[in-house]
Design a protein around this motif. Structure first.
Motif, short mmCIF file in Angstrom:
data_model
loop_
_atom_site.label_atom_id
_atom_site.label_comp_id
_atom_site.label_asym_id
_atom_site.label_seq_id
_atom_site.Cartn_x
_atom_site.Cartn_y
_atom_site.Cartn_z
N MET A 1 0.83 -1.20 0.00
CA MET A 1 0.00 0.00 0.00
C MET A 1 0.86 1.25 0.00
SD MET A 1 -3.14 -0.77 2.64
CE MET A 1 -2.14 -1.69 3.79
N LYS A 2 0.36 2.30 -0.64
CA LYS A 2 1.04 3.59 -0.62
C LYS A 2 0.65 4.34 0.65
CE LYS A 2 2.94 3.21 -4.71
NZ LYS A 2 2.50 1.85 -5.01
N ILE A 3 1.41 5.38 0.95
CA ILE A 3 1.20 6.09 2.21
C ILE A 3 -0.17 6.75 2.27
CG2 ILE A 3 2.29 8.22 1.39
CD1 ILE A 3 3.42 8.52 4.27
N HIS A 4 -0.67 7.27 1.14
CA HIS A 4 -1.98 7.92 1.16
C HIS A 4 -3.10 6.89 1.39
CE1 HIS A 4 -1.73 6.63 -3.10
NE2 HIS A 4 -3.06 6.58 -3.05
N GLU A 5 -2.87 5.65 0.96
CA GLU A 5 -3.86 4.60 1.20
C GLU A 5 -3.90 4.22 2.67
OE1 GLU A 5 -3.78 2.14 -3.01
OE2 GLU A 5 -2.15 1.80 -1.57
N VAL A 6 -2.72 4.13 3.26
CA VAL A 6 -2.64 3.82 4.70
C VAL A 6 -3.26 4.95 5.51
CG1 VAL A 6 -1.09 3.35 6.63
CG2 VAL A 6 -0.56 2.44 4.37
N SER A 7 -2.98 6.18 5.09
CA SER A 7 -3.51 7.35 5.79
C SER A 7 -5.04 7.32 5.83
CB SER A 7 -3.02 8.62 5.10
OG SER A 7 -3.59 9.77 5.69
N LEU A 25 9.70 2.97 14.35
CA LEU A 25 8.61 2.11 14.81
C LEU A 25 8.05 1.25 13.68
CD1 LEU A 25 6.77 4.67 17.13
CD2 LEU A 25 8.26 2.78 17.82
N ILE A 26 8.08 1.78 12.47
CA ILE A 26 7.69 0.99 11.30
C ILE A 26 8.81 1.09 10.26
CG2 ILE A 26 5.19 1.20 11.62
CD1 ILE A 26 5.24 3.46 9.54
N LYS A 27 8.91 0.07 9.44
CA LYS A 27 9.99 0.04 8.44
C LYS A 27 9.43 -0.45 7.10
CE LYS A 27 13.40 -0.89 12.04
NZ LYS A 27 14.40 -1.85 12.58
N PRO A 28 8.71 0.45 6.40
CA PRO A 28 8.15 0.06 5.10
C PRO A 28 9.24 -0.23 4.08
CG PRO A 28 7.96 2.42 5.41
CD PRO A 28 8.43 1.87 6.72
N LYS A 29 8.95 -1.11 3.16
CA LYS A 29 9.91 -1.45 2.12
C LYS A 29 9.90 -0.38 1.04
CE LYS A 29 9.51 -6.44 2.81
NZ LYS A 29 9.15 -7.75 2.18
N ARG A 30 10.95 -0.36 0.26
CA ARG A 30 11.06 0.58 -0.85
C ARG A 30 10.91 -0.18 -2.16
NH1 ARG A 30 11.36 6.28 0.04
NH2 ARG A 30 12.14 6.58 2.17
N GLU A 31 10.05 0.33 -3.03
CA GLU A 31 9.87 -0.29 -4.33
C GLU A 31 10.99 0.16 -5.27
OE1 GLU A 31 5.97 0.88 -5.52
OE2 GLU A 31 4.97 -0.55 -4.18
N ALA A 32 10.97 -0.37 -6.50
CA ALA A 32 12.02 -0.04 -7.47
C ALA A 32 12.06 1.45 -7.77
CB ALA A 32 11.79 -0.83 -8.76
N ASN A 33 10.90 2.11 -7.73
CA ASN A 33 10.84 3.55 -8.00
C ASN A 33 11.10 4.38 -6.73
OD1 ASN A 33 8.54 3.07 -6.55
ND2 ASN A 33 7.12 3.55 -8.22
N ASN A 34 11.53 3.70 -5.66
CA ASN A 34 11.89 4.32 -4.38
C ASN A 34 10.69 4.79 -3.56
OD1 ASN A 34 14.09 4.81 -2.64
ND2 ASN A 34 14.01 7.00 -3.06
N TYR A 35 9.46 4.47 -3.99
CA TYR A 35 8.28 4.79 -3.20
C TYR A 35 8.15 3.80 -2.05
CZ TYR A 35 6.48 8.18 -6.59
OH TYR A 35 6.32 9.28 -7.39
N ARG A 36 7.62 4.29 -0.93
CA ARG A 36 7.40 3.41 0.21
C ARG A 36 6.24 2.46 -0.08
NH1 ARG A 36 8.29 8.50 2.11
NH2 ARG A 36 9.90 8.82 3.71
N SER A 37 6.38 1.23 0.39
CA SER A 37 5.31 0.25 0.26
C SER A 37 5.01 -0.31 1.66
CB SER A 37 5.74 -0.89 -0.67
OG SER A 37 4.72 -1.87 -0.75
N TYR A 38 3.80 -0.02 2.14
CA TYR A 38 3.43 -0.41 3.50
C TYR A 38 2.70 -1.75 3.49
CZ TYR A 38 4.64 4.39 4.67
OH TYR A 38 5.31 5.57 4.83
N SER A 39 3.15 -2.64 4.36
CA SER A 39 2.56 -3.98 4.44
C SER A 39 1.42 -3.99 5.46
CB SER A 39 3.63 -4.99 4.85
OG SER A 39 4.09 -4.70 6.17
#
Length: 205
Positions: A1-7, A25-39
């Motif tokens: 999920m993107k940050i706006h979706e989590v928000s 406290l949280i450690k989202p992964k980074r996608e190939a385009n460097n965007y955060r991906s929240y699990s």
């Protein structure tokens, strides 16, 4: 999920989510385009943070719980004790308000009311005055330190522009070391001003 979706999902601002990420406290992964991906796990942790923040738990204590330095049960018991202490303080303030209302008090009765409070509970009265003193002096000191920093920054800019103008006027090549020297001198001035303000305020206590 993107940050706006989590928000939207948990009704938390994106700035808060980023703050919790910076806190580790949280450690989202980074996608190939460097965007955060929240699990889903990140979302679960954010909900746990919300729950603990609802009872006023500081971030440091939340970190301790997540890092298993303190158990959740122990943290909750600590919070209950702190909340009970806060409630005692609130009850004292509420009682003073009720006393003023019952006496139909005005500012003309201030001295009498303070005397009643002093004789009724001298220890509590002294504690209240001490807390007021600390709160007020902290605010005054903060304002003065901020003002000193602002003054120091102004001195830094004035010194830098004055020196660069002087060198330019003499048709000399501007040396990069000049800016460094001026910066170091200005930082020293700022720190000295802040120290003098702090020492002066400390001496008044």
């Amino acid at each position: 999920m993107k940050i706006h979706e989590v928000s939207k999902l948990i009704d938390m601002t994106e700035s808060n989510i980023r703050h919790y990420e910076k806190s580790g406290l949280i450690k989202p992964k980074r996608e190939a385009n460097n965007y955060r991906s929240y699990s889903e796990e990140d979302v679960k942790i954010l909900k746990q943070i919300i729950l603990m923040r609802m009872v006023g738990t500081p971030l440091k204590e939340i970190e301790d719980v997540f890092n298993s330095n303190v158990s959740l049960n122990d943290m909750l018991h600590t919070r209950i004790e702190e909340l009970e202490e806060d409630q005692i303080e609130l009850d004292k303030k509420k009682n003073i308000c009720n006393m003023l209302i019952d006496k139909n008090a005005s500012f003309d009765d201030t001295e009498e009311i303070l005397q009643d409070q002093l004789y009724t509970d001298a220890t509590s009265y002294a504690e209240i005055l001490e807390k007021i003193r600390k709160q007020d002096t902290f605010k005054q000191r903060s304002y003065k330190i901020l003002g000193s920093i602002g003054l120091g920054v102004m001195l830094l800019l004035c010194a830098y522009y004055a020196m660069t103008w002087y060198i330019s006027y003499l048709n000399y090549a501007t040396s990069p070391w000049l800016g460094i020297v001026v910066f170091i001198i200005a930082i020293g001035m700022i720190l000295n001003i802040i120290y003098q303000v702090y020492k002066n305020e400390k001496g008044k206590e």
